[in-house]
Enzyme design. Structure first.
Site, mmCIF file in Angstrom:
data_model
loop_
_atom_site.group_PDB
_atom_site.id
_atom_site.type_symbol
_atom_site.label_atom_id
_atom_site.label_comp_id
_atom_site.label_asym_id
_atom_site.label_seq_id
_atom_site.Cartn_x
_atom_site.Cartn_y
_atom_site.Cartn_z
ATOM 1 N N ASP A 154 0.821 -1.230 -0.061
ATOM 2 C CA ASP A 154 -0.134 -0.001 0.061
ATOM 3 C C ASP A 154 0.943 1.173 0.105
ATOM 4 O O ASP A 154 1.481 1.392 1.062
ATOM 5 C CB ASP A 154 -0.979 -0.290 1.124
ATOM 6 C CG ASP A 154 -1.771 1.268 1.486
ATOM 7 O OD1 ASP A 154 -2.097 1.728 0.617
ATOM 8 O OD2 ASP A 154 -2.382 1.338 2.505
ATOM 9 N N HIS A 197 -3.923 4.485 6.615
ATOM 10 C CA HIS A 197 -2.951 3.963 5.797
ATOM 11 C C HIS A 197 -1.604 4.452 6.572
ATOM 12 O O HIS A 197 -1.564 5.359 7.230
ATOM 13 C CB HIS A 197 -2.768 4.655 4.442
ATOM 14 C CG HIS A 197 -3.972 4.311 3.640
ATOM 15 N ND1 HIS A 197 -4.098 3.310 2.998
ATOM 16 C CD2 HIS A 197 -5.282 5.021 4.027
ATOM 17 C CE1 HIS A 197 -5.478 3.323 2.346
ATOM 18 N NE2 HIS A 197 -6.008 4.422 2.754
#
Lengths: 560, 560
Positions: free
Chosen positions: A205, A376
């Site tokens: 990610d 994130h």
């Protein structure tokens, strides 16, 4: 757009025992994540999400990954694994299942519940296979292993894909909250074990890779929530994403401390919180949640939890800001935007904040209080991952170019050779053969636009037309001529929209058109197409020269 | 939009000896600042700027203040005072002077130089009157006094307006950098003296009022500039606003330290820096600045200073990002966005960052390094001002509602009575009479759009049409009928743009149109207008029902 691999052609057929990896979305963009893995003639899909359009894609509802690459091979698909239940990872599943309805969908319990609810709206009953962290599953020739990761939705999973060619670890979206509300941390012990055993390709990610440091814990917003809710005289309205179960949990917990009732507002918020509560992801003390329709009977002692944190025009919060929602916001109320601000939505969100402020409400958002943390991993967390996993190859995923580039640089700093960090775009083909990853070609891979009932019919040409129409409007000119004499029977009839409402403006160009057509006919030019081009040129010259504008010109010459 | 003063009508005539204040722009928005002051039958204008459009105003070049309120009284205008040389304070001067060319323009030396250069492009030679900090000027019945303020452009001034009715202090845009590059601080000693004598109405920049703390000094970006420029292997490209003389000064100073030449790129950058250098605001060591056309002869040892920090498509930086500028950005280059990120420009700016990154450049911007500080006072600085000035009344200016509201709350916290903090919108009339300020009415005050050569011709209707066209496209249907029989002679001829390119799609609606028209004619309905409405209804029903879309429908029935 510049193409970093301009010379790539179609790849050669996959060698026996190799693993082929093709992202059909999610590279160079935040959204529509979808990656296809192929080995021994079978395909595994990881994630199948949608992308939301930006201002250069006007009128578009959703953007799907381009399924062309797999369309002829749908029968070879052995399953879809969904890392978690966000729209950018599950939103395109209904469109994939329209093409083949019996593809098995693998995912955690919450992920499957959310995708099933979504599919129900599309009248599709999926074939689902629940998996969990620590579990293994053979899906065709792919040996999968699932690893808990922490994200802004519960029950997210990373996936290990073991094949004869080597091992891939794909994180999905994740961060590394060390004190998450549900105690379910990103499983670094398993990452470490996998690293010890060897990870050939680490797909990571990239969303926050360009943000230094560490994403704060979800818990760290509690003090601000507590302070704001505690000091509000009248109602508190919290806008959040409707899948952010832990955010909502903290709001409920804080409401309880201050003896406030909670009301869910907005279809997706009500639906998702019911699912989360039924499945045990959300803990709701008895009697605290009230139905919106009972709101009148409560004075101000409530916390309303609603959708619309991105300024979406149809969502509850925007309607409150416009004064056309049953809930009238006013003096003494506080609105909390407990959410990120997705780039491109700033004007809409600030408009909502301005209007709520005009009604007298206090608006608290991430710029003036700690009411949001990201879902994130930031650069610091990613470095931990690279150092623990020590992958041979790295492929940044889930990000625009700047994010993927930043992520690759982190991998390189941690010791991955520069040539082993693959920054690629959608459609680029990577083969993993004998534990070596390599770019071997690319396949066509475009944007598939959903607009109303149409899927894939809207092309770049239509969008370009929309951009011109939206900026400049159009002028349509209709002339009916006699097919024998070429003389004008009716018109020029001029219609213009988005250009100028003063129709008198067109009087002098009408004369120019008549003259131009007359001299063309005199020169022996005929045919509606050629005469139309003369009309276009005449009007274009006039509007450019005298008005410095470039509206779309639609000339129509009809013979009768 | 909600109107906070819904019951305001036109004001009564101004009482003798009163001062009337009407903002025609700058309230509820960041831009097109313009305020009209009236006493003893004469008008003074402070600032005359433009506003840049947002996504709901597609295709618009500029938005002007609405001059309607003063149009019949232009002969009463005794002067325009410009606080500083930014577009949102001077950009509409050419449009005002088109209406009366001999209005005297007052301002500091740099402000007048910039507005004169702008007017030259419009072929207007203005009547200018230079003023300076500490100076006084009687302009008609207004006794003006000018006070130095610090901002992101040199030579900015606040203005004191002394009248028989009382005293107004208007800050213009400002911040309170205590160590500015030119040593010219916001003159708090004068603010204090004015406060001692009494300030009746304090009009205060709200732009950063919702940001806690203090705006850092311009100097504080020097270490980051130094570090980034010092560590770049090849070229450095710095994008900045073309009026930010001190930012450019720091870039030049840093380039000098690292023995790099400097090249200005972009028309406004070249023009403004020449003005600034000629007037002594910018210090350029001999030989350091090179012409862009000599660039080839220099390797990489350069700093290019260019425009385009907001992702404007035609500016130098965007063209570099698209690869169609003479300067090809590549590996080893660093691009510094030494600028703010104006809300609404995020997508454009991130697109530029992504593309530059794809070319291999490193991109440094305010989110990853201290390469920008704001030009506006934050909450902490505003509190200093309120405590030093201790005004009787306060009117927040230069801001959206959320900024003005935050600014008013600061004034109230510092001791201004809540009822004396006037948060108002453009067109609302405030009278200052015997040192008492009061809202007394409002005057019509709209948006005036500049689009190509047209000024004020584009209306909200046109913009609404553009929004529909841009989102949905249009379908135009042309039918030629016989005026006697009502029978179709030609058509239905369908043209669609931005809707769908598959023309076969329209086959079945053509039949529907033919049927609908035939039965209408059979029922005795005639006239092109009525028949057009039948076409519109038929197409609208079809497109909404079968396609779930709402394109603009343009039906044209022509009789021959």
């Amino acid at each position: 757009m510049n193409h970093p691999h301009p010379d790539l052609g179609l790849p050669s057929p996959l060698v026996k025992g190799g693993l082929r990896i093709v992202a059909l979305g999610g590279l160079g963009e935040i959204g529509r994540n979808m990656t296809v893995f192929e080995t021994k003639g079978k395909l595994l899909i990881v994630d199948c999400g949608v992308l939301f359009p930006e201002d250069t894609q006007p009128g578009i509802d959703l953007i799907l990954p381009d399924f062309s690459y797999i369309r002829d091979r749908l029968d070879d698909v052995v399953g879809v694994f969904l890392t978690h239940g966000h729209e950018d990872h599950i939103g395109a599943v209904p469109y994939l299942l329209r093409e083949r309805g019996d593809i098995a969908i693998y995912g955690s319990a919450l992920t499957l519940a959310l995708v099933t609810a979504k599919l129900k709206e599309h009248r599709i009953s999926p074939l689902t296979r629940e998996v969990r962290e620590g579990g293994h599953e053979d899906v065709g020739p792919f040996e999968l292993e699932f690893v808990a990761v922490n994200h802004s939705i519960p029950d997210a999973l990373a996936v290990v894909i073991n094949t004869d060619a080597g091992r891939v670890l794909a994180t999905g979206d994740f961060k590394m909250d060390q004190l998450p509300l549900d105690g379910r941390i990103t499983d670094l012990r398993t990452f470490a074990r996998l690293g010890e055993e060897g990870v050939d390709l680490f797909m990571v990610d990239s969303t926050n890779a360009d943000i230094p440091g560490f994403t704060p814990s979800e818990r760290e917003i509690m003090p601000a929530l507590n302070r704001v809710i505690g000091s509000t005289k009248r109602r508190v309205i919290v806008a959040s994403f409707s899948s952010h179960v832990h955010r909502v949990q903290q709001v409920i917990d804080t409401a309880l401390i201050h003896n406030r009732k909670v009301i869910f507002i907005g279809r997706s918020m009500v639906r998702n919180m019911k699912i989360a509560q039924d499945m045990g992801y959300l803990t709701v003390p008895p009697g605290i949640v009230m139905d919106a329709k009972d709101l009148d009977s409560f004075d101000d002692n409530v916390v309303l939890i609603c959708t619309g944190s991105q300024g979406e025009p149809m969502a509850a919060l925007s309607r409150m800001a416009n004064g056309d929602h049953q809930i009238r916001v006013g003096e003494g109320d506080t609105v909390i935007l407990a959410s990120s601000l997705i780039p491109g939505n700033e004007n809409s969100v600030f408009r909502v904040i301005n209007e709520l402020t005009r009604f007298g409400a206090k608006v608290v958002h991430k710029a003036n209080a700690m009411v949001h943390v990201s879902g994130h991993a930031a650069a610091g967390e990613l470095l931990y991952c690279y150092n623990i996993v020590k992958p041979r190859f790295v492929m940044p995923i889930h990000g625009e170019w700047r994010h993927m580039k930043a992520n690759a640089e982190l991998a390189i700093q941690s010791g991955v050779p520069r040539s082993n960090a693959l920054i690629i775009e959608n459609g680029v083909v990577v083969d993993l053969i004998d534990h070596e990853a390599q770019v071997v070609g690319s396949v066509p891979c475009g944007f598939v636009y959903v607009d109303g009932q149409s899927i894939g019919d809207i092309t770049e040409t239509s969008l370009k037309d929309r951009r011109i129409l939206g900026e400049e409007g159009f002028i349509s000119v209709i002339v009916v001529i006699d097919s024998q004499s070429g003389k004008i029977v009716a018109g020029p009839d001029i219609h213009a929209r988005g250009f100028n409402e003063d129709m008198a403006l067109f009087d002098d160009v009408k004369l120019k058109i008549e003259k131009a057509l007359a001299s063309a006919v005199a020169e022996g030019i005929n045919g509606t197409h050629q005469l139309s081009q003369i009309v276009r040129k005449t009007v274009g010259g006039w509007v450019g020269g005298e008005h410095r504008r470039k509206p779309m010109i639609v000339p129509v010459v009809i013979e009768v």
